[in-house]
Write an enzyme that holds these catalytic residues in place. Structure first.
Site, PDB file in Angstrom:
ATOM      1  N   LYS A 134     -58.766 -16.742 -36.100  1.00  0.00           N
ATOM      2  CA  LYS A 134     -59.880 -16.193 -35.294  1.00  0.00           C
ATOM      3  C   LYS A 134     -59.875 -14.665 -35.347  1.00  0.00           C
ATOM      4  CE  LYS A 134     -59.424 -19.888 -31.893  1.00  0.00           C
ATOM      5  NZ  LYS A 134     -58.943 -20.125 -30.533  1.00  0.00           N
TER       6      LYS A 134
ATOM      7  N   ARG B 261     -39.397 -27.046 -47.585  1.00  0.00           N
ATOM      8  CA  ARG B 261     -37.954 -26.935 -47.379  1.00  0.00           C
ATOM      9  C   ARG B 261     -37.580 -26.009 -46.222  1.00  0.00           C
ATOM     10  NH1 ARG B 261     -38.728 -28.477 -52.574  1.00  0.00           N
ATOM     11  NH2 ARG B 261     -40.617 -27.317 -52.167  1.00  0.00           N
ATOM     12  N   THR B 262     -38.105 -24.791 -46.254  1.00  0.00           N
ATOM     13  CA  THR B 262     -37.657 -23.771 -45.298  1.00  0.00           C
ATOM     14  C   THR B 262     -38.078 -24.142 -43.875  1.00  0.00           C
ATOM     15  OG1 THR B 262     -38.034 -22.214 -47.094  1.00  0.00           O
ATOM     16  CG2 THR B 262     -37.558 -21.277 -44.938  1.00  0.00           C
TER      17      THR B 262
ATOM     18  N   ARG C 224     -42.767 -16.737 -41.879  1.00  0.00           N
ATOM     19  CA  ARG C 224     -43.136 -16.664 -43.307  1.00  0.00           C
ATOM     20  C   ARG C 224     -44.570 -16.134 -43.371  1.00  0.00           C
ATOM     21  NH1 ARG C 224     -42.417 -21.055 -48.051  1.00  0.00           N
ATOM     22  NH2 ARG C 224     -40.312 -20.272 -47.778  1.00  0.00           N
TER      23      ARG C 224
ATOM     24  N   HIS D 150     -36.456 -13.341 -49.360  1.00  0.00           N
ATOM     25  CA  HIS D 150     -36.330 -14.695 -48.787  1.00  0.00           C
ATOM     26  C   HIS D 150     -34.826 -14.874 -48.533  1.00  0.00           C
ATOM     27  CE1 HIS D 150     -36.815 -18.782 -47.810  1.00  0.00           C
ATOM     28  NE2 HIS D 150     -37.466 -19.232 -48.875  1.00  0.00           N
TER      29      HIS D 150
END
Ligand code: CP
Length: 309
Positions: A86, A58-59, A108, A136
């Site tokens: 890496k 969704r986000t 995120r 959030h």
């Protein structure tokens, strides 16, 4: 009214007037989303990086759509496809983005505090798209927008947040944001899933939904976040569902006009049963729909010249 901050890191530090500005701006962008050609040139020439080091449907999608609807250039970086695998550290990632003169980074990350750290490293705006168990904020803003649209206003409503409060960044952001807008927030959860600092926030906690169901306008269900649980917080999923899950039987005693919300992804059959998730009192799809307009508003306010320098 100008948007004061260069970043959106959480709802805890947002002022009520800033939240109102975002919601009102989102309302005007909703009209764009109803047009045949859903695009305006507002952010032409701006570059936005979606840096998602944790999974998201969704986000991530709605930030990408929001940026594209505003004609910004969008670059997507995922955890697996970035130099993080890496061994590159966050400082060097930030320096790399800075050298490419990006305007905003939507981030995120599983670690709380990563958006704050990034915001101190470059000249770009940082938007927190979920950091660990911390916040959030755009989820809370789209939730406010959805509720305001359904009820007409926010002040005086009562909301219960149910479930895994301990591991939920959505719960934290919603507690701050809804309380600021005049909504009374209470919690229902097993005691093992309630954070220690809840009492300091002055929020009432109830052991069962039955005790508050008849009084609340909004029943906000949370996903049981098993991926963040290293120890056992509940005896079994079946028992959790029996005591804290919501089905049509439990809803018989709810207030008239009450709505059910969930940030997604849904654990159907655990915290929410399909007969509720897909019912007329569920705002789950409306929440997703609000996400694009609210994120357009935010990108516009942060990058489009409505911020006080
Ligand atoms: N609500 C939410 O953050 O969903 P995603 O994980 O799919 O982005």
């Amino acid at each position: 009214m100008f948007f004061k901050s260069k970043h959106l890191l959480g709802t805890k530090d947002l002022q009520k007037e800033e939240i109102e500005l975002i919601l009102n701006t989102a309302e005007s962008f909703e009209e764009v989303l109803e047009r045949e050609i859903k695009k305006v040139p507002t952010l032409r020439g701006k570059t936005i990086v979606n840096f998602f080091a944790e999974p998201s449907t969704r986000t991530r999608t709605s930030f990408e759509l929001a940026a594209k609807r505003l004609s910004a250039d969008v670059v997507n970086i995922s955890g697996k496809s970035s130099a993080l695998v890496k061994g590159e550290g966050l400082v060097d990632t930030a320096r790399t983005l800075e050298s490419m003169h990006v305007d905003a980074v939507v981030v995120r990350h599983k670690a709380a505090g990563v958006p704050h750290l990034l915001s101190q490293m470059g000249d770009f705006s940082v938007i927190n798209a979920g950091d660990g168990m911390h916040e959030h904020p755009t989820q809370a803003l789209l939730d406010l927008y959805t509720v305001r649209k359904r009820f007409g206003s926010l002040k005086g409503l009562k909301m219960v947040i149910v479930g895994d409060i301990l591991h939920s960044r959505v719960a934290r952001s919603n507690i701050f944001a809804f309380a600021k807008m005049g909504v009374e927030v209470v919690l229902v959860a097993p005691y093992t899933l309630i954070p220690a600092d809840v009492e300091a926030l002055g929020i009432e906690v109830f052991p069962s939904l039955k005790e508050v169901l008849a009084e609340v306008d909004i029943i906000y269900l949370l996903r049981l976040q098993l991926e963040r649980q290293e120890e056992t917080f509940i005896p079994s999923l079946r028992e959790y569902s029996e005591f804290y899950g919501l089905g049509s039987e439990e809803l018989k005693n709810c207030k008239e006009g009450a709505v059910v919300m969930h940030p997604g992804p849904l654990n159907r059959g655990v915290e929410i049963r399909s007969e509720v998730a897909d019912s007329s009192i569920s705002l789950v799809q409306a929440q997703v729909e609000s996400g694009v307009a609210v994120r357009m508003a935010l990108l516009y306010l942060l990058l489009g010249g409505m911020r006080r320098e």
